[in-house]
Design a protein around this motif. Structure first.
Motif, PDB file in Angstrom:
ATOM      1  N   VAL A  77       0.832  -1.203   0.000  1.00  0.00           N
ATOM      2  CA  VAL A  77       0.000   0.000   0.000  1.00  0.00           C
ATOM      3  C   VAL A  77       0.869   1.256   0.000  1.00  0.00           C
ATOM      4  CG1 VAL A  77      -1.777   1.304   1.235  1.00  0.00           C
ATOM      5  CG2 VAL A  77      -1.818  -1.202   1.284  1.00  0.00           C
ATOM      6  N   GLU A  78       0.478   2.190  -0.841  1.00  0.00           N
ATOM      7  CA  GLU A  78       1.011   3.559  -0.762  1.00  0.00           C
ATOM      8  C   GLU A  78      -0.126   4.437  -0.272  1.00  0.00           C
ATOM      9  OE1 GLU A  78       2.711   4.891  -4.396  1.00  0.00           O
ATOM     10  OE2 GLU A  78       4.440   3.549  -4.261  1.00  0.00           O
ATOM     11  N   LEU A  79       0.055   5.018   0.889  1.00  0.00           N
ATOM     12  CA  LEU A  79      -0.996   5.807   1.539  1.00  0.00           C
ATOM     13  C   LEU A  79      -0.563   7.268   1.604  1.00  0.00           C
ATOM     14  CD1 LEU A  79      -2.930   4.788   4.757  1.00  0.00           C
ATOM     15  CD2 LEU A  79      -1.958   7.069   4.544  1.00  0.00           C
ATOM     16  N   GLN A  80      -1.399   8.134   1.059  1.00  0.00           N
ATOM     17  CA  GLN A  80      -1.128   9.570   1.096  1.00  0.00           C
ATOM     18  C   GLN A  80      -2.181  10.239   1.973  1.00  0.00           C
ATOM     19  OE1 GLN A  80       1.629  11.222  -0.474  1.00  0.00           O
ATOM     20  NE2 GLN A  80       0.932  12.640   1.113  1.00  0.00           N
ATOM     21  N   SER A  81      -1.747  10.832   3.069  1.00  0.00           N
ATOM     22  CA  SER A  81      -2.673  11.430   4.030  1.00  0.00           C
ATOM     23  C   SER A  81      -2.506  12.941   4.077  1.00  0.00           C
ATOM     24  CB  SER A  81      -2.404  10.853   5.431  1.00  0.00           C
ATOM     25  OG  SER A  81      -3.170  11.528   6.412  1.00  0.00           O
ATOM     26  N   GLU A 174      -9.965   5.638  -1.266  1.00  0.00           N
ATOM     27  CA  GLU A 174      -9.793   6.773  -0.367  1.00  0.00           C
ATOM     28  C   GLU A 174     -10.357   6.441   0.998  1.00  0.00           C
ATOM     29  OE1 GLU A 174     -12.083  10.116  -1.815  1.00  0.00           O
ATOM     30  OE2 GLU A 174     -13.323   8.749  -2.983  1.00  0.00           O
ATOM     31  N   TYR A 175      -9.973   7.237   1.991  1.00  0.00           N
ATOM     32  CA  TYR A 175     -10.439   6.990   3.352  1.00  0.00           C
ATOM     33  C   TYR A 175     -10.717   8.317   4.062  1.00  0.00           C
ATOM     34  CZ  TYR A 175      -5.866   8.323   5.205  1.00  0.00           C
ATOM     35  OH  TYR A 175      -4.746   9.031   5.542  1.00  0.00           O
ATOM     36  N   TRP A 176     -11.505   8.199   5.162  1.00  0.00           N
ATOM     37  CA  TRP A 176     -11.838   9.348   6.013  1.00  0.00           C
ATOM     38  C   TRP A 176     -11.749   8.873   7.453  1.00  0.00           C
ATOM     39  CZ3 TRP A 176     -14.723   6.884   2.429  1.00  0.00           C
ATOM     40  CH2 TRP A 176     -14.981   7.523   1.211  1.00  0.00           C
ATOM     41  N   THR A 177     -11.425   9.784   8.371  1.00  0.00           N
ATOM     42  CA  THR A 177     -11.354   9.414   9.784  1.00  0.00           C
ATOM     43  C   THR A 177     -12.143  10.419  10.626  1.00  0.00           C
ATOM     44  OG1 THR A 177      -9.442  10.736  10.515  1.00  0.00           O
ATOM     45  CG2 THR A 177      -8.973   8.691   9.317  1.00  0.00           C
ATOM     46  N   ASP A 178     -12.417  10.024  11.882  1.00  0.00           N
ATOM     47  CA  ASP A 178     -13.116  10.933  12.782  1.00  0.00           C
ATOM     48  C   ASP A 178     -12.180  11.998  13.355  1.00  0.00           C
ATOM     49  OD1 ASP A 178     -11.648   9.431  14.564  1.00  0.00           O
ATOM     50  OD2 ASP A 178     -13.365   8.630  15.666  1.00  0.00           O
ATOM     51  N   ARG A 179     -10.913  11.979  12.947  1.00  0.00           N
ATOM     52  CA  ARG A 179      -9.988  13.062  13.297  1.00  0.00           C
ATOM     53  C   ARG A 179      -9.987  14.140  12.214  1.00  0.00           C
ATOM     54  NH1 ARG A 179      -4.294  10.360  14.798  1.00  0.00           N
ATOM     55  NH2 ARG A 179      -4.421   9.811  12.574  1.00  0.00           N
ATOM     56  N   LYS A 180     -10.975  13.985  11.280  1.00  0.00           N
ATOM     57  CA  LYS A 180     -11.145  14.938  10.180  1.00  0.00           C
ATOM     58  C   LYS A 180      -9.948  14.945   9.235  1.00  0.00           C
ATOM     59  CE  LYS A 180     -14.238  17.854  12.902  1.00  0.00           C
ATOM     60  NZ  LYS A 180     -15.408  17.128  12.413  1.00  0.00           N
ATOM     61  N   THR A 181      -9.358  13.786   9.039  1.00  0.00           N
ATOM     62  CA  THR A 181      -8.307  13.626   8.040  1.00  0.00           C
ATOM     63  C   THR A 181      -8.831  12.740   6.912  1.00  0.00           C
ATOM     64  OG1 THR A 181      -7.392  11.709   9.216  1.00  0.00           O
ATOM     65  CG2 THR A 181      -6.448  13.865   9.715  1.00  0.00           C
ATOM     66  N   THR A 182      -8.272  12.929   5.749  1.00  0.00           N
ATOM     67  CA  THR A 182      -8.632  12.108   4.590  1.00  0.00           C
ATOM     68  C   THR A 182      -7.358  11.696   3.871  1.00  0.00           C
ATOM     69  OG1 THR A 182      -8.823  13.990   3.087  1.00  0.00           O
ATOM     70  CG2 THR A 182     -10.798  13.356   4.308  1.00  0.00           C
ATOM     71  N   GLY A 183      -7.506  10.798   2.917  1.00  0.00           N
ATOM     72  CA  GLY A 183      -6.330  10.383   2.174  1.00  0.00           C
ATOM     73  C   GLY A 183      -6.683   9.414   1.072  1.00  0.00           C
ATOM     74  N   SER A 184      -5.678   9.046   0.305  1.00  0.00           N
ATOM     75  CA  SER A 184      -5.862   8.098  -0.788  1.00  0.00           C
ATOM     76  C   SER A 184      -4.956   6.890  -0.568  1.00  0.00           C
ATOM     77  CB  SER A 184      -5.547   8.757  -2.132  1.00  0.00           C
ATOM     78  OG  SER A 184      -4.193   9.179  -2.168  1.00  0.00           O
ATOM     79  N   VAL A 185      -5.374   5.749  -1.133  1.00  0.00           N
ATOM     80  CA  VAL A 185      -4.578   4.533  -1.025  1.00  0.00           C
ATOM     81  C   VAL A 185      -4.471   3.881  -2.399  1.00  0.00           C
ATOM     82  CG1 VAL A 185      -5.066   4.030   1.400  1.00  0.00           C
ATOM     83  CG2 VAL A 185      -6.646   3.233  -0.352  1.00  0.00           C
ATOM     84  N   THR A 186      -3.307   3.311  -2.670  1.00  0.00           N
ATOM     85  CA  THR A 186      -3.074   2.549  -3.895  1.00  0.00           C
ATOM     86  C   THR A 186      -2.498   1.200  -3.503  1.00  0.00           C
ATOM     87  OG1 THR A 186      -2.618   4.568  -5.152  1.00  0.00           O
ATOM     88  CG2 THR A 186      -1.901   2.488  -6.117  1.00  0.00           C
TER      89      THR A 186
END
Length: 207
Positions: A77-81, A174-186
């Protein structure tokens, strides 16, 4: 997958209709005809268990009986937050980690493991889209290692992955969290094994 009580209820209903039709046709009936019922329930339960765990993956069943992508295994996984480190007030570079997927015909679970934390699914599902592609959606709980919780607390989030074929070699989402952060995953380079820790996953790709 249907449980044994559900299988029993389904077969009981089927036998009831079957016996009723035989009676309407005037066919002689006897209790001996129902003697194998328990054996049939056991056999059907065993076949369904085998199918759910293994046989559903076979090409002969794919597409018409089972419309579900096969993604079981470990993915790079490459995760960009967009998360900002409170210590430096700066963003983070691309995170290289692993997604471990455990899958049967009826269930799917995902675990994202990084050097600092592990995210396990609270719920997950696979949906077939009208254009022949699929979507994997999940809600997850992230547990950072204790040494990092002073700056990264346990939190919850959701992730959506797009799956372009029944046997994909690459996934994006893509993802979302309850810390109000988002990001993409490949996701790329799937391996069949399903390790539990980051070091085990890393060793899997180094071997």
């Amino acid at each position: 997958m249907m449980t044994r009580p559900q299988i029993t209820a389904f077969l009981t209903l089927s036998v009831t209709f079957w016996v009723g039709l035989l009676a309407l046709k005037g066919t002689p009936l006897s209790w001996e005809m129902l003697a194998p019922f328990g054996t049939v329930v056991g056999a059907v339960s065993g076949v369904m268990l085998l199918f759910d765990a293994w046989a559903w993956k076979l090409p002969i069943f794919r597409g018409w009986l089972i419309k579900r992508p096969y993604v079981h295994g470990t993915w790079k996984v490459e995760l960009q937050s967009d998360w900002v480190n409170p210590e430096t007030n700066e963003g983070v570079p691309t995170i290289h980690c692993f997604l471990v997927v455990r899958q049967t015909a009826s269930q799917i679970s995902l675990r994202l493991i990084t050097e600092e934390s592990s995210s396990e699914t609270v719920s997950a599902g696979v949906e077939a889209c009208s254009d022949g592609t699929f979507e994997i959606s999940c809600a997850y709980r992230n547990k950072p290692k204790s040494m990092y919780r002073y700056r990264s607390q346990i939190h919850y989030g959701a992730m959506l992955l797009s799956v372009e074929s029944a046997t994909p070699t690459r996934l994006e989402g893509e993802y979302w969290t309850d810390r109000k952060t988002t990001g993409s995953v490949t996701l790329t380079d799937r391996k069949s094994k399903t390790p539990m820790t980051f070091n085990e996953a890393q060793a899997l790709y180094q071997s």
